[in-house]
Write an enzyme that holds these catalytic residues in place. Structure first.
Site, PDB file in Angstrom:
ATOM      1  N   ARG A 110      20.483 103.404  22.940  1.00  0.00           N
ATOM      2  CA  ARG A 110      19.226 103.891  23.516  1.00  0.00           C
ATOM      3  C   ARG A 110      19.332 105.366  23.897  1.00  0.00           C
ATOM      4  NH1 ARG A 110      15.893  99.510  25.350  1.00  0.00           N
ATOM      5  NH2 ARG A 110      14.473 101.249  25.660  1.00  0.00           N
TER       6      ARG A 110
ATOM      7  N   LYS B 292      30.683  87.845  24.941  1.00  0.00           N
ATOM      8  CA  LYS B 292      30.588  87.007  26.130  1.00  0.00           C
ATOM      9  C   LYS B 292      29.711  87.738  27.148  1.00  0.00           C
ATOM     10  CE  LYS B 292      33.851  85.931  29.762  1.00  0.00           C
ATOM     11  NZ  LYS B 292      33.695  87.068  30.656  1.00  0.00           N
TER      12      LYS B 292
ATOM     13  N   ASP C  53      35.683  85.234  22.178  1.00  0.00           N
ATOM     14  CA  ASP C  53      36.374  85.101  23.455  1.00  0.00           C
ATOM     15  C   ASP C  53      37.623  85.946  23.284  1.00  0.00           C
ATOM     16  OD1 ASP C  53      38.312  84.322  25.392  1.00  0.00           O
ATOM     17  OD2 ASP C  53      37.070  82.590  25.830  1.00  0.00           O
ATOM     18  N   HIS C  54      37.670  87.084  23.967  1.00  0.00           N
ATOM     19  CA  HIS C  54      38.724  88.037  23.613  1.00  0.00           C
ATOM     20  C   HIS C  54      40.134  87.532  23.943  1.00  0.00           C
ATOM     21  CE1 HIS C  54      38.710  89.323  27.849  1.00  0.00           C
ATOM     22  NE2 HIS C  54      39.888  89.846  27.606  1.00  0.00           N
TER      23      HIS C  54
ATOM     24  N   LYS D  68      44.475  87.785  21.834  1.00  0.00           N
ATOM     25  CA  LYS D  68      45.802  88.120  22.373  1.00  0.00           C
ATOM     26  C   LYS D  68      46.872  87.412  21.560  1.00  0.00           C
ATOM     27  CE  LYS D  68      43.998  88.492  27.121  1.00  0.00           C
ATOM     28  NZ  LYS D  68      44.014  89.915  27.391  1.00  0.00           N
TER      29      LYS D  68
ATOM     30  N   GLU E  44      44.361  88.404  38.607  1.00  0.00           N
ATOM     31  CA  GLU E  44      44.115  89.815  38.294  1.00  0.00           C
ATOM     32  C   GLU E  44      44.259  90.653  39.549  1.00  0.00           C
ATOM     33  OE1 GLU E  44      40.951  90.424  35.064  1.00  0.00           O
ATOM     34  OE2 GLU E  44      40.044  89.013  36.441  1.00  0.00           O
TER      35      GLU E  44
ATOM     36  N   ASP F  86      32.648  83.616  34.895  1.00  0.00           N
ATOM     37  CA  ASP F  86      33.242  84.750  34.202  1.00  0.00           C
ATOM     38  C   ASP F  86      34.527  84.354  33.448  1.00  0.00           C
ATOM     39  OD1 ASP F  86      33.407  87.522  33.571  1.00  0.00           O
ATOM     40  OD2 ASP F  86      34.832  87.863  35.191  1.00  0.00           O
TER      41      ASP F  86
ATOM     42  N   HIS G  59      37.784  81.810  29.031  1.00  0.00           N
ATOM     43  CA  HIS G  59      39.198  82.187  28.911  1.00  0.00           C
ATOM     44  C   HIS G  59      40.162  81.068  29.348  1.00  0.00           C
ATOM     45  CE1 HIS G  59      37.352  85.919  28.143  1.00  0.00           C
ATOM     46  NE2 HIS G  59      37.352  86.413  29.350  1.00  0.00           N
TER      47      HIS G  59
HETATM   48  C1  BG6 Z   1      36.532  89.468  30.982  1.00  0.00           C
HETATM   49  C2  BG6 Z   1      35.967  89.275  32.360  1.00  0.00           C
HETATM   50  O1  BG6 Z   1      35.948  88.572  30.071  1.00  0.00           O
HETATM   51  O2  BG6 Z   1      37.947  89.246  31.019  1.00  0.00           O
HETATM   52  C3  BG6 Z   1      36.631  90.214  33.342  1.00  0.00           C
HETATM   53  O3  BG6 Z   1      34.564  89.508  32.332  1.00  0.00           O
HETATM   54  C4  BG6 Z   1      38.136  90.030  33.302  1.00  0.00           C
HETATM   55  O4  BG6 Z   1      36.154  89.994  34.663  1.00  0.00           O
HETATM   56  C5  BG6 Z   1      38.648  90.136  31.878  1.00  0.00           C
HETATM   57  O5  BG6 Z   1      38.719  91.044  34.107  1.00  0.00           O
HETATM   58  C6  BG6 Z   1      40.124  89.770  31.797  1.00  0.00           C
HETATM   59  O6  BG6 Z   1      40.604  90.080  30.531  1.00  0.00           O
HETATM   60  P1  BG6 Z   1      42.045  90.738  30.325  1.00  0.00           P
HETATM   61  O7  BG6 Z   1      42.172  90.879  28.857  1.00  0.00           O
HETATM   62  O8  BG6 Z   1      42.029  92.029  31.083  1.00  0.00           O
HETATM   63  O9  BG6 Z   1      43.008  89.765  30.919  1.00  0.00           O
END
Ligand code: BG6
Length: 510
Positions: free
Chosen positions: A62, A168, A197-198, A202, A236, A255, A260
């Protein structure tokens, strides 16, 4: 530790070759995700020779900017990551040619991605294969896909493919996830949809399957006969940072858990699939979630939610969650959640799985810890080993310090029979030259080659939400007390009590 081969010998598995020609269309190209994760990941793919020869990015946003300015912004951000040794991306030297292959043919189009006339106008830029990446706010996923469909941009005529990557969060409860699935499936076939889903990007998460099913040691004891319980931790140190407005409407449960943590849960608990074919793997993961108890009764005894208070994390003062920017001062959003669940199937019935995740904790620690049952200790009855706590743990350390370790008892040297706990460990960094990566490399490459194995199917997403639905309702109705923990601690005392009631305790963090 070594078996002869040097780490350089084992840098990367031979790749499947460059992805087929395609244009990557990024919606949300001026956003944080693109700059911080997607572009660095593309750079790595380029360095590894996995980008198609005639790769092109069509960046859409945008903002009133230009391709030249965007390129400079990406470059500045990238140089900053490279310089920042604490960041997720720390390549030592930038390979100019590889970088140029990523951004050299970047085109920028300013416009509203939900506006059909705008999308029609970019249609002319798009020939052949295209991967649409929705790096935008979740509320735009459905509308953008709808308009892509209306403009004919996802039609696969003439042998070209058209795919859509959806970030996500995919929905924020079961109802909205179902509605979004219906919306996108009205336009796309399931095999055109890449729900990310990232965590699945990993390496250490992908390795869980290789570890379990590629080795003969563990599978025979991977069941309720041998395993006492499993702990899954995603702790975290980061707080909500600048994401207050998103996070306060989301919370730790939404979240992190149905996505995850459940990815880790399904990887650890699934039955062996018959192949790595996407549906073979996704079916077995689905079976796990199908068998998870539904928490309907006794939520208070199985679940703890908490918010962080002021404290110190990594020597930095952290404010009370409710005083964080863009957080409601009387917020009832949890920043920590812990739960006990069971998987009611033949492999796992009776084995508790304890899950916990939280922000602003003392350590960054993502691990899966499997506690094996105690052996009968009558042999040691008359020795001083009798009282020793010999706990057999298998620990899969996902991040940081990626590795796998086994904890067991060993006799202390000397005439007395004394046993102590020792650890046998494997560290990725001892064996493999781990290159700086964002975790998005494999995911983007797989989307380009059409491999859905590491992406969530519609039913996988919905089943994750189905499991947590009773908790979302209880949290929403404030039926559960809100515990607190100081930032920089290992979580609330109530989470310790959750395990103590079962005669167990959490493993220390870090
Ligand atoms: C994200 C969440 O999907 O994953 C974040 O929205 C979180 O809140 C993050 O911090 C954690 O991912 P990673 O790869 O940093 O462990």
């Amino acid at each position: 530790m070594s078996n002869g081969a040097t780490s350089a010998d084992r840098q990367r598995a031979p790749a499947r070759g460059p992805a087929p020609p395609c244009t990557l269309v990024i919606f949300g190209a001026t956003g944080d995700l693109t700059r911080r994760l997607l572009v660095p990941a593309l750079y790595n793919l380029s360095r590894w020779g996995l980008l198609p020869d005639d790769f092109r990015i069509l960046a859409i946003g945008r903002q009133d900017t230009s391709a030249a300015r965007l390129r400079t912004e990406f470059e500045t951000a990238f140089s900053k990551f490279v310089a920042d040794k604490t960041g997720e991306f720390t390549a030592e030297n930038i390979d100019k040619a590889a970088w140029e292959r990523v951004v050299g043919r970047l085109v920028y189009k300013r416009g509203d991605a939900t506006d059909a006339s705008f999308l029609k106008s970019i249609g002319g830029e798009l020939e052949g294969n295209a991967l649409f990446y929705l790096a935008v706010a979740a509320k735009l996923f459905g509308p953008i896909v709808d308009v892509l469909g209306k403009c004919g941009l996802v039609d696969e005529r003439g042998g070209r493919w058209r795919r859509v990557v959806i970030e996500k969060p995919f929905g924020n409860d079961l109802r909205s996830a179902k509605a979004l699935n219906e919306e996108v499936l009205r336009v796309l076939r399931e095999d055109q949809i890449f729900r990310i889903d990232h965590f699945l990007g990993k390496e250490t998460v992908q390795n869980i399957m290789a570890f379990r099913f590629g080795n003969g040691f563990f599978e025979p004891m991977w069941n309720r006969d041998r395993i006492d319980h499993v702990q899954i931790t995603v702790a975290e140190t980061v707080g909500v940072g600048t994401r207050g407005s998103f996070y306060d409407g989301t919370g730790a449960l939404r979240d992190m858990v149905p996505n995850h943590l459940f990815q880790l849960l399904t990887m650890i608990a699934m039955e062996p699939p018959t192949s790595f074919a996407p549906d073979a793997v996704r079916d077995r993961k689905q079976d796990v979630l199908n068998a998870v108890n539904s928490f309907d009764a006794d939520i208070e005894r199985c679940v703890v939610r908490a918010q962080y208070g002021a404290g110190i994390v990594n020597d930095k003062v952290v404010a009370n969650y409710r005083d964080e920017p863009k957080v409601n001062p009387s917020s009832s959003t949890e920043t920590y959640v812990a739960m006990r669940l069971e998987i009611d199937n033949w492999r796992w019935a009776g084995v508790p799985f304890y899950l916990r995740t939280g922000k602003s904790m003392s350590e960054r620690d993502t691990e899966i810890a499997i506690r094996f049952k105690d052996p009968p200790l009558s042999l040691f009855r008359d020795t001083s080993a009798r009282d020793a706590m010999i706990a057999n743990w298998l620990i899969l350390q996902i991040q940081p310090d990626e590795g796998i370790s086994l904890q067991f008892g060993a006799k202390l040297p000397g005439p007395d029979v004394k046993v102590d706990c020792v650890t046998m460990g494997f560290l990725y960094s001892d064996y493999f030259a781990t290159e700086p990566a964002t975790g998005y490399e494999t995911l983007i490459y797989d989307a380009m080659i059409g491999d859905l194995t590491l992406f969530q199917r519609a039913d996988n997403i919905e089943e994750g939400w189905r499991v947590v639905e009773p908790l979302l309702e209880a949290f929403g109705a404030n039926e559960l007390p809100m515990a607190t923990y100081p930032a920089g601690s290992r979580g609330p005392a109530e989470a310790d009590e959750l395990l103590e009631r079962d005669g167990r305790s959490w493993r220390p963090l870090g």
